[in-house]
Design an enzyme around this catalytic site. Structure first.
Site, PDB file in Angstrom:
ATOM      1  N   ASP A   1    -148.701   7.585-118.684  1.00 29.85           N
ATOM      2  CA  ASP A   1    -150.015   7.150-118.211  1.00 29.85           C
ATOM      3  C   ASP A   1    -150.814   8.387-117.806  1.00 29.85           C
ATOM      4  O   ASP A   1    -150.238   9.439-117.539  1.00 29.85           O
ATOM      5  CB  ASP A   1    -149.896   6.175-117.032  1.00 29.85           C
TER       6      ASP A   1
ATOM      7  N   ASP B   1    -149.647   4.075-121.831  1.00 25.79           N
ATOM      8  CA  ASP B   1    -150.766   3.492-121.088  1.00 25.79           C
ATOM      9  C   ASP B   1    -151.867   4.552-121.011  1.00 25.79           C
ATOM     10  O   ASP B   1    -151.662   5.701-121.409  1.00 25.79           O
ATOM     11  CB  ASP B   1    -150.294   3.094-119.678  1.00 25.79           C
TER      12      ASP B   1
ATOM     13  N   HIS C   1    -147.816   6.286-113.871  1.00 21.07           N
ATOM     14  CA  HIS C   1    -149.100   6.193-113.193  1.00 21.07           C
ATOM     15  C   HIS C   1    -149.008   6.782-111.791  1.00 21.07           C
ATOM     16  O   HIS C   1    -149.838   7.582-111.373  1.00 21.07           O
ATOM     17  CB  HIS C   1    -149.547   4.730-113.123  1.00 21.07           C
TER      18      HIS C   1
ATOM     19  N   GLU D   1    -154.680  19.777-125.864  1.00 19.49           N
ATOM     20  CA  GLU D   1    -154.411  18.352-126.013  1.00 19.49           C
ATOM     21  C   GLU D   1    -153.235  17.952-125.149  1.00 19.49           C
ATOM     22  O   GLU D   1    -152.276  18.690-125.025  1.00 19.49           O
ATOM     23  CB  GLU D   1    -154.117  18.025-127.487  1.00 19.49           C
TER      24      GLU D   1
END
Lengths: 837, 379
Positions: A608, A678, A812, A646
């Site tokens: 995430d 995600d 996350h 990137e």
């Protein structure tokens, strides 16, 4: 259009005495709303955004719906069928309405040429529509491409028009395409027509959605105003073209940016004001008073003010005060306010327009700041209005369709185009898969599947792996001695049944200053310290950040912070101590519970992103990979994306280390790798498929010559507008946890499905969308769905099922901690523990 | 006319800002000067002039009329209120209406206007329409002021590419003498005065051709009471309403009440917060430096009776805490300038917030709960 002044100020604005950095190429600009998607042809639509970086979610957004990404065709075993089979059937309805067109419906696409060439779009339309008798009342035209519901007599039609200057212009209208209802171009056309309808219904466009301003809810306590509205999109779904519409609430603030600056100025010290203000405002969306445009604040120019001047399109120089006075009759009263700078998001043709300069006094704030989101009371007051029960939501959605059916001009427009909408919500059958048993301490626990929570059932059961608290610190300020002591006593009560061995903590009193905390840590933390617990006196972020930064980077030891107020209520302290004990155990590398995972030699990865809006739009990706069969141990690392780099380069490095660690733990390499990705924004799917997936494959290949594991990449999306309603007992209700939908509202070109995994206490539950963009596993869709659901049970900070697979939530949490508090890569020695929980 | 000069100019005539903008600016300036409340634009086309005029704060009624419904509809939504207009409703009221119809027809919706503009309109009228035009505009609508603009054909030789008329739809283009004699005869007939001016000045050396656009500004000479205005006028509607927007305004009780309630609740919150912060900091002082507190106690002991009395007097104005509730006297709230400006009188304030804001039993104070936020944070 007079409202469009596009001008570039040259160099330093006048009206400043000191030599200060210039506003730069400041320009006031207002985009006129045109048909942006028409500008690309059908083929360019899918190819127009190759170089977009996956880093920022905001990105340039051209294709919100990721049209033209056809991943399913490359996955052989789901070409025929992508549906699962297990579970019991459930009758569902959803917020989708079928769009129907009359039989043999065709949309005629024409190309329109002007000789001599005419540049201005408005002039081009004016000239063309001098021939209304030919074209007809019903049309859509962007200056080049013309759509008509009818076929003109000839393939090529030539007509003449005269400009105001008396110039004769030859207009050639050439039929280029006869589009069937399912053509991608038609989809864009439907959306444009639908936006027209929404405007006809007097809904106001803000950003991408439409709102009804005549019935606002005001929350004066917080100077908020909530506008009810709709988010809508028309797309090709599994079997038909449908309108998906959901209730959307726009939170607006009845104060200007200048009001906000003043109230902030009164709250903070003078020298911190600019910093705090910048931090609060950057990234926020503002709405201008004088036109209906929203801008993102990218910078505040403290050296400029409304007296500064800029050069208008016609070459004349004008101050902001005079410009706004003249153009919009807007008086700027505060002449010393700074100006806001907004970088344009979209190119206009080949030129990138300069930044827009906005006056705080003329801008309203929209949306919520991070500070407001953390304001429990505000969110509570807000949720009363924004959180709708399934019944309310279904009613509101139905209201939009009612408007459409009842409004005469809307109906006429639709009729002229030969289109109509179903008046009922789409309904179909979904499946509810079996609830998972929770295994902890050698026992399997059942729980009420409707609540998807087992905190009561597993209370008092020994943990799978309990880490001892032999040597640990408890740090508190003098005033919080009592609560710190209460925490200690309660931990002594709750830990034995969990199987946690605990010694008395080393209690250290500290002054309530950041430096004091750090000094105490430096003096007392040793390599034997299991964990550091800090009782903080307030939710002030600076102390928390400093502690986390020190203990995650310089001196890698798990840490647990608690705010004193949380511990101040005697009636809840035992429950809180239980939660804290579990959390501390995870942070030290302990394991709590597991579910049955039948698939062997499987490594699950969660990724995430966190987007740091403050420090130069840096993105941070959290990477979490399972290390064992039970998915109870995880390897965690993060990537800090530097400018021009990137994210995927860093992700490759993470994957390599994760495989190495897996090997250390298991003495062999996983034969399957399943990546749950995600943090992929709307319109970024193409980049992910074309760039990130091949890189992951490369990375697996590079591990060893004979190593060829199966890879699945699943894109996880929490923010979807799809809602499901279970029709039971005559009233729409939330579908139960474990509801899987893989028909009707999925996309034919994808291998995708929805799962409702969590239960909500109030409001409507949001399903999570899973899109398998790459899959060499050969696993049946049913197995992928079941495994995904199982993983939603494995997040250790919540004794229940969550919205996303646990590795995504861990990723996350990690990215958030690093992005918000640590701002650099944590020490790798912590990577085998959930230290960020 | 010197032929060389003329040739030199034919290629380079260009107006900055463009002529159409100059015409609109002319109207805007006029509005700024005379402050009309009701303005109508006949032949409003894509509503650009109306859009510019909606920002003029003197205007309360704006109307547009055009023979072509589609051209009006194309951009009419920019006449809708903006989110900002709802967020902070303006003092003035504003209604914008668009009608589809002809200037050759009478409709009562065009009665009682202060200013009617006909920008580049008359040259598009057919002869029969042009004949009826004076009676409809000056006889029937009879606004205080009329502005008519039209091309000055004397200027045409200076415009590149113009051989006949400036626009194919023009039915005629007049020179100054033609326009002025038409205008003067109307003025005479309907008891108006008229003055001539224009925009788009001729280039140096060519001054005698006059402005590119000629403008007649008509002012009604007789005063009209509202009764005579509607007397013996037909009431049958001839136009079709295609658009109507009522802007939120504080003149509307609903918006005023919302604004007042919002302001009162917000002000009460601000007062509550500062009061509680103040009490808290006193409390903290209390904990940290016992010596000082002691002296404070002594002080208060000595003056206890005096203080109590003073407190009772101040209570009418100062907020106080009682249990879990903060009482903020309405008089205190009324003393805030924003509340004061919105309501005007104390009675009005009381009337507007009754039933919308929790008040003490005697209605003299706003009650706000002090309940603690119970956020839970563990990390």
């Amino acid at each position: 259009m007079t409202g469009r002044a596009r001008a570039r100020a040259r160099g330093r604005p006048r009206g400043q005495e000191t030599a200060v950095p210039p506003v730069g190429a400041a320009s006031v600009l207002c985009h006129s709303y045109s048909f942006p998607i028409f500008k690309t042809t059908e083929f360019q639509i899918s190819a127009g955004f190759q170089e977009m970086s996956l880093g920022d979610r905001g990105g340039r957004r051209r294709d919100f719906h990721d049209l033209g990404v056809n991943t399913r065709q490359a996955i052989e075993h789901v070409r025929e069928s992508k549906t699962g089979s297990s579970g019991i059937m459930i009758r569902l309805s959803t917020n989708y309405f079928r769009l129907t067109s009359r039989p043999q419906w065709v949309l005629y696409q024409y190309h329109v040429d002007y000789n001599p060439q005419m540049e201005a779009r408005r002039l081009r339309s004016a000239l063309l529509f001098q021939h209304e008798e030919l074209i007809g009342r019903t049309h859509a035209f962007d200056g080049t491409i013309l759509f008509l519901p009818k076929k003109l007599g000839n393939k090529v039609t030539e007509v003449f028009s005269r400009t105001r200057n008396g110039e004769d212009v030859k207009i050639t209208v050439t039929l280029t395409n006869e589009l069937p209802p399912t053509s991608p171009t038609c989809l864009q056309f439907y959306n444009i027509i639908f936006r027209r309808l929404l405007k006809m219904m007097n809904l106001q466009q803000i950003g991408r959605n439409y709102y009804n301003p005549s019935d606002p809810v005001s929350i004066p306590n917080h100077r908020l105003m909530v506008w009810p509205g709709f988010t809508t999109s028309i797309l090709q779904y599994e079997k038909s073209i449908m309108l998906c519409t959901d209730v959307s609430h726009k939170v607006l603030r009845s104060e200007t940016v200048l009001d906000f600056m003043y109230s902030l100025y009164n709250q903070v010290e003078e020298q911190r004001f600019r910093d705090v203000c910048t931090k609060e405002l950057i990234g926020l969306i503002v709405l201008t008073k004088y036109n209906n445009k929203t801008y993102r604040v990218d910078d505040i120019d403290w050296d400029a003010n409304p007296k500064c001047t800029f050069i208008k399109a016609d070459g004349s120089e004008i101050s902001y005060i005079d410009y706004y006075k003249m153009q919009y009759n807007q008086e700027i009263t505060d002449l010393n306010q700074p100006v806001l700078v907004s970088q344009p998001r979209r190119r206009r043709g080949s030129i990138m327009p300069g930044p827009a300069v906005l006056i705080p006094e003329l801008c309203y704030l929209t949306g919520l700041t991070e500070k407001m989101r953390n304001d429990f009371n505000m969110m509570k007051d807000l949720s009363i209005h924004t959180r709708l029960t399934p019944e309310q939501r279904q009613r509101e959605v139905g209201r939009l369709i009612d408007y459409i059916q009842k409004d005469d001009s809307v109906q006429r427009e639709l009729r002229d185009w030969g289109l109509s909408f179903d008046s009922n919500l789409l309904s179909f059958t979904g499946r509810v898969v079996q609830a998972e048993k929770i295994q902890q301490g050698g026992r399997a626990f059942d729980y009420n599947p409707h609540f998807a929570d087992w905190s009561k059932e597993t209370r008092g059961a020994p943990l799978i792996n309990a880490k001892p608290l032999d040597n640990w610190l408890l740090i508190y300020t003098r005033r919080n001695y009592d609560v710190a002591n209460a925490l200690l006593q309660n931990l002594f009560k709750v830990t034995p049944s969990m199987g946690i061995r605990m010694n008395k903590a080393i209690m250290i009193e500290v002054d309530d200053r950041t430096e004091a905390y750090l000094r105490v840590l430096q003096q007392n933390v040793t390599s034997d310290t299991n964990i550091v617990v800090c009782v903080l006196s307030s939710s002030r972020k600076d102390k928390y950040d400093a502690i986390k930064k020190y203990l995650c980077t310089d001196c890698p030891i798990p840490s647990q912070c608690v705010i004193a107020r949380t511990l101040s209520k005697p009636q809840t302290i035992m429950a809180i101590a239980t939660k804290i004990a579990l959390q501390m155990n995870c942070k030290m590398g302990g394991e709590l519970w597991t579910v049955d995972i039948p698939l062997k030699q499987l490594m699950v990865v969660g990724i995430d992103c966190y987007h740091d809006t403050v420090s130069g739009k840096r993105s941070i990706a959290g990477f979490v990979a399972s290390l064992n069969q039970g998915m109870t141990r995880w390897f965690s690392r993060c990537v800090l994306q530097d400018r021009g780099q990137e994210l995927v380069d860093g992700l490759k490095a993470c994957l390599q280390t994760a495989l190495r660690d897996w090997f250390k733990w298991n003495k062999f390499l996983p034969s399957r790798v399943m990546v749950y990705r995600d943090g992929v924004g709307d319109g970024q799917l193409k980049t992910l498929v074309n760039y990130e997936v091949p890189q992951l494959l490369d990375c697996l290949k590079s591990v060893g010559k004979d190593y060829n594991p199966r890879l699945s990449v699943i894109v996880v999306k929490k923010r979807v507008n799809t809602r499901f309603f279970a029709q039971s007992g005559g009233r729409p209700q939330n579908p139960p946890p474990g509801t899987v939908v893989d028909i009707e509202v999925t996309r034919p070109e994808w291998y995708d499905f929805f799962i409702v995994s969590q239960a909500v206490k109030s409001g409507s539950v949001a399903p999570t969308h899973y899109n398998v963009v790459y899959d060499s596993s050969g696993l049946k869709p049913d197995h992928v769905q079941r495994l995904t659901y199982k993983l939603c049970h494995m997040y250790y900070n919540w004794s229940g099922v969550i919205r996303v697979p646990a590795p995504c939530q861990y990723a996350h949490k990690l990215a958030f901690l690093v992005g918000e508090s640590i701002h650099k890569e944590p020490n790798l020695s912590l990577s085998d523990r959930l230290y960020y929980l | 006319m010197d032929k060389n000069v003329q040739e030199r100019f034919t290629g380079v005539i260009k107006f900055t800002p463009p002529l159409y903008k100059q015409r609109y600016q002319f109207i805007k300036d006029l509005v700024g000067k005379y402050k009309p409340k009701k303005v109508a634009d006949l032949g409003c086309a894509d509503c650009t002039l109306l859009w510019m005029l909606k920002f003029c704060s003197c205007i309360e009624v704006l109307a547009g009329l055009d023979i072509c419904e589609n051209v009006m509809k194309e951009k009419m939504h920019r006449l809708s209120p903006l989110p900002g207009d709802y967020l902070q409703p303006a003092e003035r009221s504003l209604t914008v209406t668009l009608h589809h119809g002809s200037v050759a027809h009478k409709d009562p919706c065009m009665l009682g206007f202060d200013l009617i503009t006909c920008i580049e309109l008359i040259e598009h009228l057919e002869e029969s329409e042009l004949e009826k035009f004076p009676e409809v505009v000056f006889g029937f609508m009879a606004p205080t002021m009329v502005v008519i603009s039209t091309p000055n054909s004397e200027f045409n030789p200076l415009l590149p590419g113009v051989t006949f008329f400036r626009h194919p739809d023009h039915k005629f283009e007049w020179n100054r003498a033609e326009f002025q004699s038409w205008a003067l005869s109307i003025a005479r007939c309907y008891d108006y005065s008229v003055e001539f001016t224009g925009v788009g000045p001729p280039p140096t050396g060519m001054e005698d051709v006059g402005f590119c656009t000629q403008i007649g500004v008509f002012v009604r000479k007789y005063s009209q009471t509202s009764e005579t205005a509607h007397f013996e006028k037909p009431t049958k509607a001839a136009y079709k309403t295609v658009f109507k927007a009522v802007y939120p305004s504080l003149k509307d009780e609903k918006y005023l009440q919302n604004a007042v309630v919002s302001e009162v609740v917000f002000t009460a919150q601000v007062i509550k917060r500062s009061l509680l912060d103040h009490l808290k900091s006193e409390h903290e002082e209390y904990n940290d430096s016992p010596v000082e507190i002691k002296s404070k106690f002594q002080h208060s002991k000595n003056c206890v009776s005096e203080d109590l009395e003073k407190l009772a007097v101040e209570r009418s104005m100062e907020p106080f805490v009682n249990g879990n509730v903060v009482y903020i006297p309405l008089t205190k709230i009324f003393s805030f300038s924003k509340v004061n400006q919105l309501c005007g009188t104390f009675e009005k304030l009381r009337k507007l917030i009754t039933g919308k804001v929790t008040l003490s039993s005697d209605g003299s104070a706003v009650m706000v709960s002090t309940e603690h936020e119970n956020e839970e944070e563990e990390n």
